[in-house]
Design an enzyme around this catalytic site. Structure first.
Site, PDB file in Angstrom:
ATOM      1  N   HIS A  16      24.543 -12.208  39.488  1.00  0.00           N
ATOM      2  CA  HIS A  16      24.273 -11.718  38.117  1.00  0.00           C
ATOM      3  C   HIS A  16      24.906 -12.665  37.088  1.00  0.00           C
ATOM      4  O   HIS A  16      24.280 -13.013  36.089  1.00  0.00           O
ATOM      5  CB  HIS A  16      24.908 -10.334  37.900  1.00  0.00           C
ATOM      6  N   LYS A  40      21.407   7.663  40.134  1.00  0.00           N
ATOM      7  CA  LYS A  40      21.527   6.658  41.206  1.00  0.00           C
ATOM      8  C   LYS A  40      22.867   6.750  41.935  1.00  0.00           C
ATOM      9  O   LYS A  40      23.106   5.997  42.857  1.00  0.00           O
ATOM     10  CB  LYS A  40      21.359   5.250  40.619  1.00  0.00           C
ATOM     11  N   ARG A  89      15.075 -13.197  43.374  1.00  0.00           N
ATOM     12  CA  ARG A  89      15.665 -13.762  44.584  1.00  0.00           C
ATOM     13  C   ARG A  89      14.580 -14.000  45.626  1.00  0.00           C
ATOM     14  O   ARG A  89      14.117 -15.083  45.850  1.00  0.00           O
ATOM     15  CB  ARG A  89      16.729 -12.804  45.154  1.00  0.00           C
ATOM     16  N   SER A 127      24.330  -6.311  44.904  1.00  0.00           N
ATOM     17  CA  SER A 127      25.470  -5.393  44.744  1.00  0.00           C
ATOM     18  C   SER A 127      25.609  -4.509  45.976  1.00  0.00           C
ATOM     19  O   SER A 127      26.720  -4.240  46.437  1.00  0.00           O
ATOM     20  CB  SER A 127      25.267  -4.502  43.512  1.00  0.00           C
TER      21      SER A 127
HETATM   22  P1  ADP Z   1      18.350  -3.117  39.146  1.00  0.00           P
HETATM   23  O1  ADP Z   1      18.837  -1.869  39.815  1.00  0.00           O
HETATM   24  O2  ADP Z   1      17.761  -2.899  37.780  1.00  0.00           O
HETATM   25  O3  ADP Z   1      17.497  -4.033  39.992  1.00  0.00           O
HETATM   26  P2  ADP Z   1      20.529  -4.962  39.610  1.00  0.00           P
HETATM   27  O4  ADP Z   1      21.910  -4.859  39.045  1.00  0.00           O
HETATM   28  O5  ADP Z   1      20.391  -4.828  41.081  1.00  0.00           O
HETATM   29  O6  ADP Z   1      19.708  -3.892  38.813  1.00  0.00           O
HETATM   30  O7  ADP Z   1      19.866  -6.322  39.169  1.00  0.00           O
HETATM   31  C1  ADP Z   1      19.642  -6.673  37.836  1.00  0.00           C
HETATM   32  C2  ADP Z   1      18.802  -7.946  37.788  1.00  0.00           C
HETATM   33  O8  ADP Z   1      19.542  -9.021  38.337  1.00  0.00           O
HETATM   34  C3  ADP Z   1      17.497  -7.879  38.586  1.00  0.00           C
HETATM   35  O9  ADP Z   1      16.512  -8.609  37.891  1.00  0.00           O
HETATM   36  C4  ADP Z   1      17.838  -8.564  39.880  1.00  0.00           C
HETATM   37  O10 ADP Z   1      16.707  -9.142  40.484  1.00  0.00           O
HETATM   38  C5  ADP Z   1      18.792  -9.655  39.368  1.00  0.00           C
HETATM   39  N1  ADP Z   1      19.709 -10.112  40.404  1.00  0.00           N
HETATM   40  C6  ADP Z   1      20.521  -9.365  41.182  1.00  0.00           C
HETATM   41  N2  ADP Z   1      21.213 -10.142  42.051  1.00  0.00           N
HETATM   42  C7  ADP Z   1      20.804 -11.426  41.814  1.00  0.00           C
HETATM   43  C8  ADP Z   1      21.117 -12.706  42.399  1.00  0.00           C
HETATM   44  N3  ADP Z   1      21.949 -12.809  43.426  1.00  0.00           N
HETATM   45  N4  ADP Z   1      20.492 -13.793  41.896  1.00  0.00           N
HETATM   46  C9  ADP Z   1      19.608 -13.670  40.888  1.00  0.00           C
HETATM   47  N5  ADP Z   1      19.252 -12.508  40.309  1.00  0.00           N
HETATM   48  C10 ADP Z   1      19.849 -11.393  40.754  1.00  0.00           C
END
Ligand code: ADP
Length: 159
Positions: A16, A40, A89, A127
């Site tokens: 992130h 969630k 990803r 996460s």
């Molecule tokens: P959500 O539950 O809305 O998907 P996340 O916190 O899991 O929220 O992710 C927020 C954004 O960050 C999403 O667009 C996700 O694809 C992106 N993201 C999460 N991890 C990575 C990573 N390792 N590299 C690039 N983008 C990421």
């Protein structure tokens, strides 16, 4: 141009953070929006997640953090943001993200979803993976900022 970067961030990972840093170089301002969404059942409260992100992005002068419980397009309109930033990803992200981008386009035609491809070293990182490793006693020091790792270890030490 103002971009919003919405997500759960439960918790923020180095993946992130990489998207936030690169986004901050592209846009005038990036607002990281923590989805409150209590349905969630997140590990960390929205306030705690904001605190964790704040500590991680403090050197970036054009990044703000907020939380919101509602439609992303509503928040974007409120902040007069033109861009919705998301990270990509793997192929499975693409399906979900494209559906969301198309849906949001039907709700707000003037809001553009912009995807940044993950940096190769974070392609596997999520996460939920971080939480799973920590839960079973593995090291997550290379996956999240130091202060976040401390919070997670503390959380699972209690259970
Ligand atoms: P959500 O539950 O809305 O998907 P996340 O916190 O899991 O929220 O992710 C927020 C954004 O960050 C999403 O667009 C996700 O694809 C992106 N993201 C999460 N991890 C990575 C990573 N390792 N590299 C690039 N983008 C990421």
């Amino acid at each position: 141009m103002i971009a919003i970067y919405p997500g759960s961030f439960d918790p923020i990972t180095l993946g992130h953070l990489d998207i936030i840093k690169r986004g901050s170089l592209l846009f005038e301002k990036v607002i990281v929006v923590v989805a409150a969404n209590p349905n969630k059942r997140p590990l960390f409260s929205a306030d705690k997640r904001i605190e964790q992100i704040q500590a991680a992005v403090s050197p970036l002068f054009n990044v703000e953090i907020d939380s919101f419980d509602g439609l992303t397009v509503t928040y974007a309109r409120m902040k007069q943001a033109q861009v919705l930033l998301r990270g990509l990803r793997v192929l499975s992200d693409f399906e979900k993200e494209l559906q969301m981008a198309h849906t949001n386009k039907t709700l707000a035609d003037d809001l553009e979803t912009v995807f940044l491809a993950t940096s190769t070293e974070y392609g596997f990182l999520s996460s939920s993976l971080v939480k799973e490793i920590a839960q079973y006693g593995g090291s997550i020091d290379h996956l999240v900022p130091q202060h976040v790792a401390r919070d997670i270890y503390r959380c699972y030490a209690k259970t």
